[in-house]
Write a protein that holds these residues in place. Structure first.
Motif, mmCIF file in Angstrom:
data_model
loop_
_atom_site.group_PDB
_atom_site.id
_atom_site.type_symbol
_atom_site.label_atom_id
_atom_site.label_comp_id
_atom_site.label_asym_id
_atom_site.label_seq_id
_atom_site.Cartn_x
_atom_site.Cartn_y
_atom_site.Cartn_z
ATOM 1 N N LYS A 159 -47.898 30.100 -15.286
ATOM 2 C CA LYS A 159 -48.719 29.832 -16.469
ATOM 3 C C LYS A 159 -48.189 30.459 -17.759
ATOM 4 O O LYS A 159 -48.602 30.055 -18.843
ATOM 5 C CB LYS A 159 -50.148 30.359 -16.254
ATOM 6 C CG LYS A 159 -50.813 29.959 -14.951
ATOM 7 C CD LYS A 159 -51.103 28.472 -14.877
ATOM 8 C CE LYS A 159 -51.891 28.155 -13.590
ATOM 9 N NZ LYS A 159 -52.091 26.697 -13.433
ATOM 10 N N GLU B 254 -55.577 27.921 -9.979
ATOM 11 C CA GLU B 254 -55.634 29.027 -10.943
ATOM 12 C C GLU B 254 -55.792 28.493 -12.362
ATOM 13 O O GLU B 254 -55.023 27.641 -12.802
ATOM 14 C CB GLU B 254 -54.360 29.879 -10.863
ATOM 15 C CG GLU B 254 -54.069 30.450 -9.482
ATOM 16 C CD GLU B 254 -55.175 31.336 -8.964
ATOM 17 O OE1 GLU B 254 -55.923 31.921 -9.794
ATOM 18 O OE2 GLU B 254 -55.319 31.445 -7.741
ATOM 19 N N MET C 236 -51.373 27.445 -6.947
ATOM 20 C CA MET C 236 -51.423 27.645 -8.388
ATOM 21 C C MET C 236 -52.265 26.581 -9.094
ATOM 22 O O MET C 236 -52.729 26.790 -10.217
ATOM 23 C CB MET C 236 -50.007 27.661 -8.967
ATOM 24 C CG MET C 236 -49.216 28.899 -8.584
ATOM 25 S SD MET C 236 -49.994 30.451 -9.164
ATOM 26 C CE MET C 236 -50.695 31.091 -7.628
ATOM 27 N N ARG D 172 -50.382 37.140 -6.038
ATOM 28 C CA ARG D 172 -50.955 35.959 -6.695
ATOM 29 C C ARG D 172 -50.804 36.062 -8.216
ATOM 30 O O ARG D 172 -50.489 35.070 -8.892
ATOM 31 C CB ARG D 172 -52.441 35.822 -6.331
ATOM 32 C CG ARG D 172 -53.084 34.546 -6.884
ATOM 33 C CD ARG D 172 -54.570 34.447 -6.520
ATOM 34 N NE ARG D 172 -54.757 34.476 -5.081
ATOM 35 C CZ ARG D 172 -55.168 35.541 -4.399
ATOM 36 N NH1 ARG D 172 -55.457 36.677 -5.037
ATOM 37 N NH2 ARG D 172 -55.311 35.486 -3.105
ATOM 38 N N ASP E 59 -53.378 40.080 -3.864
ATOM 39 C CA ASP E 59 -53.868 39.827 -5.218
ATOM 40 C C ASP E 59 -52.779 40.061 -6.252
ATOM 41 O O ASP E 59 -52.663 39.310 -7.238
ATOM 42 C CB ASP E 59 -55.081 40.703 -5.515
ATOM 43 C CG ASP E 59 -56.281 40.365 -4.631
ATOM 44 O OD1 ASP E 59 -56.356 39.220 -4.152
ATOM 45 O OD2 ASP E 59 -57.126 41.253 -4.419
ATOM 46 N N LEU F 160 -48.894 33.619 -10.738
ATOM 47 C CA LEU F 160 -49.630 33.064 -11.866
ATOM 48 C C LEU F 160 -48.883 33.292 -13.169
ATOM 49 O O LEU F 160 -48.807 32.393 -14.020
ATOM 50 C CB LEU F 160 -51.027 33.689 -11.908
ATOM 51 C CG LEU F 160 -52.038 33.125 -12.895
ATOM 52 C CD1 LEU F 160 -53.458 33.322 -12.357
ATOM 53 C CD2 LEU F 160 -51.943 33.768 -14.262
ATOM 54 N N SER G 149 -54.093 43.662 -12.094
ATOM 55 C CA SER G 149 -55.211 43.014 -11.419
ATOM 56 C C SER G 149 -56.269 44.049 -11.048
ATOM 57 O O SER G 149 -55.948 45.197 -10.718
ATOM 58 C CB SER G 149 -54.722 42.316 -10.146
ATOM 59 O OG SER G 149 -55.795 41.882 -9.334
ATOM 60 N N ASP H 71 -58.848 35.236 -11.310
ATOM 61 C CA ASP H 71 -58.109 34.330 -10.436
ATOM 62 C C ASP H 71 -59.021 33.671 -9.409
ATOM 63 O O ASP H 71 -60.222 33.951 -9.326
ATOM 64 C CB ASP H 71 -56.904 35.027 -9.790
ATOM 65 C CG ASP H 71 -57.294 36.064 -8.745
ATOM 66 O OD1 ASP H 71 -58.412 35.990 -8.187
ATOM 67 O OD2 ASP H 71 -56.462 36.962 -8.468
ATOM 68 N N SER H 72 -58.453 32.788 -8.611
ATOM 69 C CA SER H 72 -59.246 31.981 -7.680
ATOM 70 C C SER H 72 -59.875 32.817 -6.574
ATOM 71 O O SER H 72 -60.848 32.384 -5.944
ATOM 72 C CB SER H 72 -58.363 30.901 -7.048
ATOM 73 O OG SER H 72 -57.260 31.500 -6.351
ATOM 74 N N ARG I 211 -59.520 41.590 -5.757
ATOM 75 C CA ARG I 211 -60.696 40.733 -5.527
ATOM 76 C C ARG I 211 -61.905 41.523 -5.045
ATOM 77 O O ARG I 211 -63.035 41.041 -5.117
ATOM 78 C CB ARG I 211 -60.355 39.657 -4.498
ATOM 79 C CG ARG I 211 -60.316 40.174 -3.065
ATOM 80 C CD ARG I 211 -59.791 39.171 -2.075
ATOM 81 N NE ARG I 211 -58.340 39.139 -2.076
ATOM 82 C CZ ARG I 211 -57.618 38.575 -1.105
ATOM 83 N NH1 ARG I 211 -58.217 38.009 -0.090
ATOM 84 N NH2 ARG I 211 -56.307 38.586 -1.163
ATOM 85 N N ALA J 204 -57.882 24.927 -15.257
ATOM 86 C CA ALA J 204 -56.605 25.023 -14.545
ATOM 87 C C ALA J 204 -55.690 23.854 -14.880
ATOM 88 O O ALA J 204 -56.127 22.774 -15.244
ATOM 89 C CB ALA J 204 -56.859 25.045 -13.040
#
Length: 466
Positions: free
Chosen positions: A156, A51, A48, A148, A145, A152, A130, A74-75, A133, A32
């Motif tokens: 990123k 991540e 973040m 997120r 999710d 991300l 995604s 992801d986390s 989760r 990360a």
């Protein structure tokens, strides 16, 4: 909520490609980089810094020559994939997949979604998908999710010019929930909902309880008389070892679905006709809906609503059999548990307060998510004062999972023009856009601009909701 089905354009090498890309995702997670902590509108924390940056990976089939693909986990534990087309138009589509699938998330699930919706990067949009989760009927968590993943991508990868939220099937309710829930800073510019289960969790599945009780009245083998009896509205007891193959055998014993119609007994033919005429779903989807009314109901009752069922059929009057009086006297009756209803409503019902343009498409003859769910969603948007932000379109298709490339190309062009130029589309203008897209994409356009959807109660028996 339909099992994954590969588009007819997929090549024979897709299975090997999926396996290769899946392995790359699992092995290629990276460390990360620092980033800010942010909260969602409902208090969700998105850190973040927790991540990992996505890793480069091989692209699945058909996303377009020269595309660049990134992937990771992801986390929260959700796998994801990002596709950046070679000629990126600067816009991002965040995809909410359907199902919901039970069990743990997998990277393979994401690869299959990207392959199915490869039309998006081929049209120039970045695509982010995604796995969520967790499996099961958890709408709000899946919406988190996706949010997120959007953050991300921005943190990123790149800052897109516009972000479109796309939800397919059950994922349409996930996308709608996310568009209602995450509004601060206008994270999404518009929403596309395709083949959506949009009646809300507490109403969209009533017909599956109807299917269970009418099927049991006719067949008496789910459960068998020799087995422990249980309330059908819980789906299946937790301790049950029944598998889908076991249920399929029981259904075939009673209905003969695995036989040509000419080889079924008169009694089997009568039972199938009764189910189709009373519950109003096509023969080809009877087994699928029985599966969902078994294992998805089990997931809801035991993992989401504290062991009680939010589904009931008290007050429902069934019609369409050769003896409705006997049917209504003989079917099992259940009252929905009020606390379970409230719990499911909090997670899966919609309020319609979506502050951006919303465009939908639904096949009139969809065998999985009945088209009348669109009437419920339209009423929800109107009640929230957002009716003018909704355009609904319908096609003459008989499919659920994927309609055609030009269909989605026309929808995305219309949505983009609505956002960037303020040109609100009409069903007729989208139909014309589909015909135009066929020149380069081929395939079919079956939009029916004049179609008027009927209320859900015209197809699903009303019931006592007290």
């Amino acid at each position: 909520m339909k099992p994954m089905r590969m588009n007819g354009k997929r090549r024979a090498g897709s299975v090997l490609a999926v396996a290769t890309v899946t392995a790359t995702i699992v092995l290629g997670l990276m460390a990360a980089a620092p980033a800010a902590v942010a909260k969602g509108a409902q208090g969700e924390v998105f850190d973040m810094a927790a991540e990992a940056a996505p890793a480069s990976t091989s692209c699945p089939s058909h996303v377009g020559e020269g595309a660049r693909c990134l992937a990771g986990q992801d986390s929260a534990g959700a796998f994801y994939m990002i596709v950046l087309p070679k000629a990126w138009n600067g816009d991002l589509v965040v995809h909410a997949h359907g199902g919901p699938f039970l069990g743990a998330p997998t990277a393979r699930r994401v690869v299959e979604d990207v392959e199915r919706w490869s039309i998006m990067p081929r049209l120039g949009y970045a695509l982010a998908a995604s796995s969520y989760r967790q499996g099961g009927v958890a709408v709000t968590a899946a919406a988190q999710d996706n949010e997120r993943l959007r953050r991300l991508f921005i943190d990123k990868v790149a800052k897109p010019k516009h972000v479109y939220l796309h939800g397919q099937s059950w994922g349409a309710s996930v996308a709608a929930k996310g568009a209602e829930r995450f509004v601060d800073g206008k994270p999404y510019d518009a929403v596309l909902l395709t083949s959506g289960v949009l009646g809300g969790g507490t109403r969209s599945y009533d017909f599956r309880l109807d299917l269970r009780v009418v099927y049991q009245y006719l067949c008496r083998n789910h459960p068998l008389p020799s087995e422990p009896q249980y309330p059908l509205n819980i789906g299946l007891p937790l301790e049950s070892t029944m598998k889908q193959a076991d249920l399929a055998r029981r259904v075939d014993d009673c209905l003969g679905l695995n036989k040509p119609a000419a080889e079924r007994s008169p009694e089997q033919a009568m039972k199938i006709k009764t189910l189709v005429d009373v519950v109003h779903i096509p023969e080809r989807s009877l087994l699928s809906h029985l599966n969902w009314a078994t294992w998805h109901f089990q997931d809801i009752a035991f993992k989401r609503t504290g062991g009680a069922s939010p589904f009931g059929n008290t007050g429902a009057v069934y019609a369409g059999s050769n003896d409705d009086a006997a049917l209504n006297a003989g079917v099992l009756r259940y009252a929905a548990d009020p606390k379970a209803v409230a719990t499911l409503a909090a997670d899966a019902d919609l309020d319609g307060k979506i502050p951006v343009p919303v465009l939908t498409v639904h096949a009139i003859h969809d065998p999985t998510a009945m088209v009348e769910l669109q009437d419920s969603f339209g009423r929800t948007m109107v009640a929230a004062g957002r009716g003018d932000a909704l355009v609904q379109t319908f096609t003459g298709d008989k499919d659920h999972s994927y309609l055609s490339d030009p269909t989605y190309a026309a929808l995305m062009e219309a949505l983009s023009n609505w956002v960037t130029q303020g040109r609100k589309p009409t069903p007729a203008s989208i139909a014309a856009g589909c015909d135009k897209a066929r020149a380069t994409l081929g395939s079919t356009c079956r939009f029916e601009p004049d179609y008027q959807v009927r209320p859900l109660d015209s197809r699903v028996v009303p019931r006592d909701r007290r």
